[in-house]
Every structure is written in structure tokens, then in C-alpha cells.
Design an enzyme around this catalytic site. Structure first.
Site, short mmCIF file in Angstrom:
data_model
loop_
_atom_site.label_atom_id
_atom_site.label_comp_id
_atom_site.label_asym_id
_atom_site.label_seq_id
_atom_site.Cartn_x
_atom_site.Cartn_y
_atom_site.Cartn_z
N SER A 7 -50.00 -62.35 3.09
CA SER A 7 -49.03 -62.22 2.00
C SER A 7 -48.62 -63.60 1.51
O SER A 7 -48.01 -64.38 2.26
CB SER A 7 -47.80 -61.46 2.49
OG SER A 7 -46.75 -61.66 1.57
N HIS A 32 -52.47 -60.46 -0.42
CA HIS A 32 -51.37 -59.51 -0.68
C HIS A 32 -50.32 -60.24 -1.52
O HIS A 32 -49.85 -61.32 -1.16
CB HIS A 32 -50.79 -59.04 0.66
CG HIS A 32 -49.72 -58.01 0.54
ND1 HIS A 32 -50.00 -56.67 0.35
CD2 HIS A 32 -48.37 -58.11 0.58
CE1 HIS A 32 -48.86 -55.99 0.29
NE2 HIS A 32 -47.85 -56.84 0.42
N ASP A 34 -46.71 -59.97 -3.33
CA ASP A 34 -45.44 -59.23 -3.31
C ASP A 34 -44.59 -59.52 -4.53
O ASP A 34 -44.07 -60.63 -4.68
CB ASP A 34 -44.63 -59.67 -2.07
CG ASP A 34 -45.19 -59.11 -0.79
OD1 ASP A 34 -45.36 -57.89 -0.71
OD2 ASP A 34 -45.46 -59.90 0.13
N MET A 36 -41.17 -58.89 -6.48
CA MET A 36 -39.80 -58.42 -6.23
C MET A 36 -38.92 -58.73 -7.44
O MET A 36 -39.00 -59.84 -7.99
CB MET A 36 -39.21 -59.13 -5.02
CG MET A 36 -40.05 -58.97 -3.77
SD MET A 36 -39.27 -59.85 -2.41
CE MET A 36 -40.46 -59.53 -1.11
N HIS A 65 -48.40 -55.61 -4.56
CA HIS A 65 -47.37 -54.73 -4.01
C HIS A 65 -46.13 -54.85 -4.89
O HIS A 65 -45.41 -55.85 -4.83
CB HIS A 65 -47.08 -55.18 -2.56
CG HIS A 65 -46.01 -54.42 -1.87
ND1 HIS A 65 -45.45 -54.85 -0.67
CD2 HIS A 65 -45.38 -53.25 -2.17
CE1 HIS A 65 -44.54 -53.99 -0.28
NE2 HIS A 65 -44.46 -53.01 -1.18
N MET A 67 -42.58 -54.22 -5.72
CA MET A 67 -41.27 -53.80 -5.22
C MET A 67 -40.30 -53.95 -6.38
O MET A 67 -39.43 -54.83 -6.39
CB MET A 67 -40.87 -54.68 -4.02
CG MET A 67 -41.66 -54.34 -2.77
SD MET A 67 -41.52 -55.60 -1.51
CE MET A 67 -42.82 -56.69 -2.05
N MET A 139 -44.42 -49.36 5.01
CA MET A 139 -43.57 -50.53 5.25
C MET A 139 -43.00 -50.45 6.67
O MET A 139 -42.36 -49.45 7.03
CB MET A 139 -42.41 -50.59 4.24
CG MET A 139 -42.83 -50.93 2.83
SD MET A 139 -43.81 -52.44 2.69
CE MET A 139 -42.65 -53.69 3.29
N GLY A 144 -38.37 -56.68 0.96
CA GLY A 144 -37.49 -57.67 0.35
C GLY A 144 -37.68 -59.07 0.91
O GLY A 144 -37.55 -60.04 0.17
N PHE A 145 -37.98 -59.16 2.20
CA PHE A 145 -38.07 -60.49 2.80
C PHE A 145 -39.19 -60.56 3.83
O PHE A 145 -39.45 -59.58 4.52
CB PHE A 145 -36.74 -60.85 3.49
CG PHE A 145 -35.59 -60.87 2.54
CD1 PHE A 145 -35.29 -62.01 1.81
CD2 PHE A 145 -34.82 -59.72 2.33
CE1 PHE A 145 -34.24 -62.03 0.90
CE2 PHE A 145 -33.77 -59.72 1.42
CZ PHE A 145 -33.48 -60.88 0.70
N GLY A 146 -39.82 -61.73 3.90
CA GLY A 146 -40.78 -61.98 4.97
C GLY A 146 -40.03 -62.32 6.25
O GLY A 146 -38.81 -62.53 6.24
N ASP A 175 -47.29 -53.20 6.47
CA ASP A 175 -46.73 -54.45 5.93
C ASP A 175 -45.34 -54.69 6.52
O ASP A 175 -44.43 -53.87 6.34
CB ASP A 175 -46.65 -54.30 4.40
CG ASP A 175 -46.13 -55.52 3.68
OD1 ASP A 175 -45.94 -56.57 4.30
OD2 ASP A 175 -45.93 -55.41 2.45
N GLY A 176 -45.19 -55.85 7.20
CA GLY A 176 -43.88 -56.25 7.71
C GLY A 176 -43.88 -56.48 9.20
O GLY A 176 -44.16 -55.55 9.97
N GLY A 177 -43.65 -57.73 9.61
CA GLY A 177 -43.54 -58.03 11.03
C GLY A 177 -44.85 -57.92 11.79
O GLY A 177 -44.85 -57.69 13.01
N SER A 198 -45.65 -64.43 7.38
CA SER A 198 -45.23 -65.58 8.17
C SER A 198 -46.17 -65.83 9.35
O SER A 198 -46.43 -66.99 9.69
CB SER A 198 -43.79 -65.40 8.64
OG SER A 198 -43.59 -64.11 9.15
C1 DX5 Z 1 -41.77 -57.74 2.55
C2 DX5 Z 1 -43.12 -57.93 1.93
C3 DX5 Z 1 -44.13 -58.38 2.91
C4 DX5 Z 1 -43.85 -59.72 3.53
C5 DX5 Z 1 -44.37 -59.64 4.93
O1 DX5 Z 1 -40.97 -57.03 1.69
O2 DX5 Z 1 -43.60 -56.73 1.35
O3 DX5 Z 1 -45.46 -58.36 2.37
O4 DX5 Z 1 -44.45 -60.80 2.88
O5 DX5 Z 1 -43.97 -60.77 5.62
P1 DX5 Z 1 -44.04 -60.88 7.20
O6 DX5 Z 1 -45.47 -60.66 7.59
O7 DX5 Z 1 -43.56 -62.26 7.46
O8 DX5 Z 1 -43.14 -59.80 7.76
ZN ZN Z 2 -45.78 -56.58 0.74
#
Ligand code: DX5
Ligand code: ZN
Length: 214
Positions: A7, A32, A34, A36, A65, A67, A139, A144-146, A175-177, A198
Site C-alpha cells: 500500500s 494498492h 488508498d 481517502m 481502494h 474509501m 478490512m 483510514g490509517f496505516g 487489508d490492515g495490520g 507499513s
Molecule cells: C487503511 C488502508 C490500508 C493501509 C494498510 O485504511 O486501507 O491499505 O495502507 O496499512 P498497514 O498495512 O500499515 O496496516
Molecule cells: Zn487499503
């Protein structure tokens, strides 16, 4: 083998070309992207003009993606900017009619379409669209946040979707964590595409990070 989609939310935009080259050399399958809007999610990232710039310097699949609220209003701009797929959030849509309209707009341009569910939304809520989409994005954090921790409930949803693949033809993306440990849980549950921001961009060795997800 699963696909890995770094991402670019976690990339350094002052060095974007360098970061794009580095993830490609490290074995990334997709990018990917994102989007927002500060309305559907409490954060603002980037829009279609940067996507267009990226499309000029990479040949990787551009996994967009969205959002954002009102995706129908903006989807054509993302297609023009060379998105390979457009994934929207079911929670951003006002009616089934709108959802079907959006799927149709994307498919009429020959682009893949994905539907995404937030942690509180169940697989049942989107089951009726599965025969019409190419991808389901689960998700595993609130969008919203990485950099947020993985929510394990996503694994059950991946398993449920995996069973539904006997009836319908779509890819499962999470996607996420995502890191080596949570990626393994998702792979065991049947995921096809792992998004990681990340974990890949902040790694000392990006190739090692991507390899650890495959
Ligand atoms: C969060 C995004 C993700 C984000 C994932 O809302 O949709 O794509 O970049 O970041 P990580 O892998 O750090 O959780
Ligand atoms: Zn995403």
C-alpha cells in the site's frame, strides 16, 4: 501463491518513483492505492491525478481502494487515470440499485471491480453481489490509517468467503495490520491477495518482508 500488494499510503511521496521501483524489484505483484476523502474515513490521502502519474512509471496492476463517499461521482476519473481495479465500500453506498450501477460502470470499461467490507460488516451483507464482482476486500482494521493492529475477526470472514468461492468466482483480499504472522493466518484461511503498507515500506529489507508474506 498469494499476491502481495504494497500500500503506497506508507510510501515516501517525495521519493515515490524510487519506492515504486524498490517494491517491484522486491517482488510486489500489485500496487494498492488508498483513496481517502476525509468524509467516509477521518483522513485524507490522494486522488486520481497522482494515480495517473504512477501509471506512467509502473506496469504493476493498480489496485484502487476507494474509501470515499459518493464513489459513483468519481469512479470515471479513476478509470481514466488507469486504475486496473476499483474497489468500493458497501457502507458508502445508499442502495442496492447504486451498488449495481457502480459495478456496471466499472465493468463496462473493462476494469475489475471489488467490494469491500469494514470490520463491523458481515459477509452475508454482500453475498448477493458475489456473482458480479471480481474481488472482495476484507478490512482487518477500521479504514483510514496505516499501522493499526490486525483484527482477528477478519480470518473468519476469509474462511466464509473461501467456501463461497465454490459457487462464485472472485479473489479474496485482506487489508490492515498484515505482517508475517497475520499474513500466515490469512493464507491458511484462503486469502488470495495480501495488502501491506507499513510492514513493507518501513522494513529494512523490503524483499525479505514481501517474501515472508508469500
Ligand atoms: C487503511 C488502508 C490500508 C493501509 C494498510 O485504511 O486501507 O491499505 O495502507 O496499512 P498497514 O498495512 O500499515 O496496516
Ligand atoms: Zn487499503
Amino acid at each position: 501463491m498469494v499476491k502481495v500488494a504494497p500500500s503506497v499510503l506508507s510510501a515516501n511521496f517525495a521519493e515515490l518513483k524510487k519506492d515504486l521501483d524498490s517494491i517491484k524489484e522486491s517482488g510486489a505483484d500489485w500496487i494498492h492505492y488508498d483513496v481517502m476523502d476525509g468524509h467516509f474515513v477521518p483522513n485524507i490521502s490522494f486522488g486520481y491525478s497522482i494515480l495517473n502519474d504512477i501509471s506512467q512509471v509502473t506496469d504493476l496492476y493498480l489496485d484502487v481502494h476507494l474509501m470515499i463517499s459518493h464513489p459513483i461521482q468519481y469512479v470515471e476519473q479513476f478509470i481514466k487515470a488507469h486504475a486496473s481495479s476499483i474497489t468500493f465500500h458497501v457502507e458508502a453506498m445508499e442502495s442496492e440499485e447504486q451498488i449495481r450501477e457502480l459495478i456496471q460502470i466499472v465493468h463496462s470499461q473493462g476494469i475489475d471491480v471489488g467490494i469491500s467490507i469494514k470490520p463491523q460488516t458481515s459477509v452475508q451483507d454482500i453475498e448477493k453481489y458475489l456473482e458480479d464482482v471480481d474481488l472482495v476486500l476484507v478490512m482487518s482494521v477500521e479504514p483510514g490509517f496505516g499501522g493499526q493492529p490486525f483484527q482477528k475477526e477478519a480470518v473468519d470472514k476469509i474462511q466464509q468467503l473461501s467456501q463461497l468461492k465454490e459457487k462464485y468466482d472472485f479473489l479474496i483480499e485482506v487489508d490492515g495490520g498484515i505482517n508475517a504472522q497475520t499474513g500466515l493466518l490469512c493464507r491458511d484461511a484462503g486469502v488470495d491477495v495480501l495488502v501491506a503498507g507499513s510492514y513493507i515500506f518501513h522494513a529494512e529489507d523490503r524483499k525479505k518482508a514481501i517474501d515472508s508474506l508469500k
